[in-house]
Scaffold this motif. Structure first.
Motif, PDB file in Angstrom:
ATOM      1  N   ILE A   6       0.834  -1.194   0.000  1.00  0.00           N
ATOM      2  CA  ILE A   6       0.000   0.000   0.000  1.00  0.00           C
ATOM      3  C   ILE A   6       0.874   1.251   0.000  1.00  0.00           C
ATOM      4  O   ILE A   6       0.613   2.223  -0.708  1.00  0.00           O
ATOM      5  CB  ILE A   6      -0.931   0.006   1.240  1.00  0.00           C
ATOM      6  N   GLN A 158       2.784   8.163   6.265  1.00  0.00           N
ATOM      7  CA  GLN A 158       2.381   7.902   4.882  1.00  0.00           C
ATOM      8  C   GLN A 158       0.946   8.347   4.591  1.00  0.00           C
ATOM      9  O   GLN A 158       0.502   8.288   3.455  1.00  0.00           O
ATOM     10  CB  GLN A 158       2.519   6.405   4.561  1.00  0.00           C
ATOM     11  N   VAL A 160      -1.937   6.980   5.648  1.00  0.00           N
ATOM     12  CA  VAL A 160      -2.847   5.870   5.354  1.00  0.00           C
ATOM     13  C   VAL A 160      -3.892   5.770   6.463  1.00  0.00           C
ATOM     14  O   VAL A 160      -3.549   5.603   7.641  1.00  0.00           O
ATOM     15  CB  VAL A 160      -2.090   4.536   5.221  1.00  0.00           C
ATOM     16  N   VAL A 217      -4.307   7.925   1.554  1.00  0.00           N
ATOM     17  CA  VAL A 217      -4.861   6.619   1.162  1.00  0.00           C
ATOM     18  C   VAL A 217      -5.929   6.235   2.176  1.00  0.00           C
ATOM     19  O   VAL A 217      -5.716   6.364   3.382  1.00  0.00           O
ATOM     20  CB  VAL A 217      -3.773   5.522   1.123  1.00  0.00           C
ATOM     21  N   ALA A 219      -7.926   2.944   3.380  1.00  0.00           N
ATOM     22  CA  ALA A 219      -7.905   1.481   3.302  1.00  0.00           C
ATOM     23  C   ALA A 219      -8.990   0.926   4.218  1.00  0.00           C
ATOM     24  O   ALA A 219      -8.759   0.736   5.415  1.00  0.00           O
ATOM     25  CB  ALA A 219      -6.532   0.956   3.702  1.00  0.00           C
ATOM     26  N   ASP A 227      -6.589   5.693  -3.382  1.00  0.00           N
ATOM     27  CA  ASP A 227      -5.453   6.612  -3.320  1.00  0.00           C
ATOM     28  C   ASP A 227      -5.864   8.003  -3.781  1.00  0.00           C
ATOM     29  O   ASP A 227      -5.036   8.916  -3.836  1.00  0.00           O
ATOM     30  CB  ASP A 227      -4.247   6.093  -4.105  1.00  0.00           C
TER      31      ASP A 227
END
Length: 395
Positions: A6, A158, A160, A217, A219, A227
């Motif tokens: 990812i 990141q 996420v 992102v 998830a 994304d």
């Protein structure tokens, strides 16, 4: 599902259920689903975020082996439902040094549902963080999205967002990221309608928490990832808002043709008045499609005959489900026919009252519709047209 990357040192390690057609023995999943689990490897610690449905424990373990994981420090559980947490007891047995991480309410459920030892669970509060070394996990408590103990986890470096059931879709796919939202919007809306819609206010609250984070992102626990987070976040902002469309949802069932005739005349009158209408024959329609339509409909009208002394069971079931989903619908009504009597209108209106919408006087007749009955149906359509003029925001 194969291991996929990812972001640097963040992996998808869950499983795809290609064949599932009924989730929780309750919700139709015509396109299967996935049980997404995530591995985050820091410089000092390693964390698994959520597990998988126990039937897929072998897939998860194989994926961890493929990455070369011989130990886990933390197993973050965002949600106690077994498709998220069901493999936790096995993982705690296989990784004796691992600690489960969750919030206090979720801990209580894990102890009672899965008999997880309390001493193996670390609880976190809203806004608390966990440093893995170069990777920071932030926990945001999001009650009633869609259970009372749900939370989401954000990896700051990141960007996420492991969003739990929020932004999910029951969709089995080999694609990791959404590339064409037109392929996903249907399953995503169905997921929202059937799972998140009763908790729209909580969904809005969770989205407010996320708004000031640098989310790159998304998830979720089911379905593909984003994304481009704006795709699903913009859709959720619309679905969870109080805005409705110039649309009538019309679930119906007819035994001997009387109610079907009423539906036909009523549908034509609504169309002539400039209102979109979507009839669903309850003997053959997908309840998920009905729920999706309810996300937007300004009005719901249930059409049903009387069976013995009450509504046809299919109509009562539809009314029950719609009342449980609590759409933002502004108006409800009932049409149909009876032979000798009964309490169909009372039973349906009592059930639909949980939606909190205004009841427009029903058109409920005896036998096959006569000319005055058809006039009453057209008048009902005219009333709905006028009602919609007051609540629909025109583009």
């Amino acid at each position: 599902m194969a291991v996929r990357t990812i972001a640097p040192d963040i992996y998808s390690v869950g499983a795809v259920d290609w064949e599932l057609r009924l989730f929780d023995a309750l919700i139709g999943t015509p396109q299967g689903t996935s049980y997404n689990a995530f591995l985050v490897i820091g410089q000092e610690k390693t964390a698994l975020i959520d597990t998988v449905e126990p039937r897929f424990e072998e897939d998860l373990l194989k994926n961890l082996m493929r990455i070369g994981i011989s130990s886990l420090d933390y197993i973050v559980i965002n949600h106690a439902e077994q498709d998220h947490s069901g493999t936790l007891p096995l993982l705690l047995e296989m990784f004796p040094g691992a600690t489960a991480v969750t919030n206090e309410k979720c801990k209580d459920l894990l102890v009672h549902l899965l008999q997880v030892p309390e001493h193996r669970i670390k609880t976190v509060k809203d806004g608390e963080t966990l440093d893995l070394g170069g990777k920071t996990l932030e926990f945001m408590i999001t009650p009633w999205v869609h259970w009372p103990e749900t939370m989401i986890t954000f990896e700051r470096e990141q960007g996420v967002l492991f969003s739990c059931d929020l932004f999910g879709s029951h969709l089995a796919t080999s694609e990791l990221f959404v590339r064409d939202f037109t392929d996903v919007i249907g399953p995503a809306k169905r997921y929202y309608a059937e799972i998140m819609m009763p908790f729209a206010a909580s969904v809005r609250g969770a989205m407010e928490k996320i708004a000031d984070r640098d989310v790159r992102v998304i998830a979720p626990s089911h379905g593909p990832f984003y994304d481009d987070p704006s795709l699903i976040m913009d859709a959720y902002a619309e679905w969870s808002s109080d805005r409705v469309k110039n649309l009538v949802l019309l679930p119906y069932v007819s035994m001997h043709g009387s109610t079907r005739k009423m539906v036909s005349v009523f549908t034509d009158a609504l169309i002539e008045g400039g209102v979109e209408v979507r009839p669903f024959d309850l003997t053959s329609s997908d309840l998920g499609e009905i729920a999706m339509t309810a996300v937007d409909a300004a009005t719901i009208v249930i059409a049903a005959p009387t069976v013995l002394f009450g509504p046809h069971p299919a109509a009562f079931h539809a009314a029950y489900v719609l009342s449980a989903l609590r759409p933002k619908t502004r108006y409800v009504s009932i049409i149909g026919s009876y032979g000798w009597g009964g309490k169909t209108v009372q039973n349906l209106t009592d059930t639909l009252s949980h939606i909190g919408a205004e009841l427009i006087d029903p058109v409920y007749i005896r036998g096959y519709p006569k000319s005055e009955d058809l006039t009453a149906l057209r008048n009902l359509a005219d009333t709905i047209v006028k009602k919609h003029e007051g609540v629909i925001t025109r583009p």
